[in-house]
Design a protein around this motif. Sequence first.
Motif, short mmCIF file in Angstrom:
data_model
loop_
_atom_site.label_atom_id
_atom_site.label_comp_id
_atom_site.label_asym_id
_atom_site.label_seq_id
_atom_site.Cartn_x
_atom_site.Cartn_y
_atom_site.Cartn_z
N THR A 114 0.79 -1.23 0.00
CA THR A 114 0.00 0.00 0.00
C THR A 114 0.83 1.28 0.00
O THR A 114 2.00 1.30 0.37
CB THR A 114 -0.94 0.04 1.23
N TYR A 115 0.12 2.35 -0.39
CA TYR A 115 0.60 3.72 -0.27
C TYR A 115 -0.61 4.59 0.00
O TYR A 115 -1.75 4.11 -0.03
CB TYR A 115 1.37 4.18 -1.52
N ALA A 116 -0.38 5.86 0.30
CA ALA A 116 -1.49 6.76 0.66
C ALA A 116 -1.49 8.00 -0.22
O ALA A 116 -0.44 8.45 -0.70
CB ALA A 116 -1.38 7.17 2.12
N MET A 117 -2.69 8.55 -0.39
CA MET A 117 -2.89 9.85 -1.02
C MET A 117 -3.73 10.68 -0.06
O MET A 117 -4.73 10.19 0.49
CB MET A 117 -3.65 9.74 -2.34
N CYS A 118 -3.33 11.93 0.16
CA CYS A 118 -4.05 12.84 1.04
C CYS A 118 -4.52 14.04 0.22
O CYS A 118 -3.84 14.47 -0.71
CB CYS A 118 -3.15 13.36 2.15
N PHE A 176 -9.51 16.88 5.95
CA PHE A 176 -8.25 16.31 5.47
C PHE A 176 -8.56 14.86 5.16
O PHE A 176 -8.83 14.07 6.07
CB PHE A 176 -7.16 16.44 6.56
N ASP A 177 -8.57 14.53 3.88
CA ASP A 177 -8.97 13.19 3.43
C ASP A 177 -7.75 12.32 3.16
O ASP A 177 -6.79 12.78 2.52
CB ASP A 177 -9.81 13.27 2.15
N ILE A 178 -7.80 11.07 3.62
CA ILE A 178 -6.73 10.11 3.40
C ILE A 178 -7.32 8.90 2.70
O ILE A 178 -8.33 8.35 3.14
CB ILE A 178 -6.07 9.68 4.72
N HIS A 179 -6.66 8.50 1.61
CA HIS A 179 -7.07 7.33 0.85
C HIS A 179 -5.87 6.41 0.71
O HIS A 179 -4.76 6.86 0.42
CB HIS A 179 -7.58 7.73 -0.54
#
Length: 171
Positions: free
Chosen positions: A137-141, A150-153
């Motif tokens: 995994t990795y994240a996009m904010c 503040f959204d984290i996906h």
Amino acid sequence: MKALIMSDTHGDEAIIQTVYERHKDEADLFIHCGDSELTPDHPFLAPFKVVKGNVDRQSGFPNQVVAEAGGLKWLVLHGHEDGVHRSPLNLKYKAESIGAQVVCFGHTHMLAAEYNDGKVYINPGSLSSPRDRNEKTYAMCEWQGPHSPFDIHFFTDQGEELKELSQSFPL
């Protein structure tokens, strides 16, 4: 503003480039939270704010990076020197001491997002060997500014969003 956050790629330069190419036109900030196992001058790391992880043998990576982006102060570190396996307190103290609103870290190979005392803590997981899930995994904010969430996906290495893990925090 959008930020791409990855960590613990452990020598897999292809995944760094693949994920970067997937999001290069939408992200404003690119973060690697350490254990890239590449050299600081590796061209695939050029767009990233990169910190030294516990298995990064190359000198030249800083232990932590403080960045300003989107009107927020970001603290980036690997976490091994801060005992992230035992407690998040050291991260909290560091964030408070510099006034960071967002803290990005790795080391545990376990994705996480938490909101505490007005700060967001993000571990994007591992793009090489996850420990808490099967997916790499990795994240996009994403943050539009004051009074917006503040959204984290979280995404798999294949670019599939893990929608059940998405979170929004006030910031």
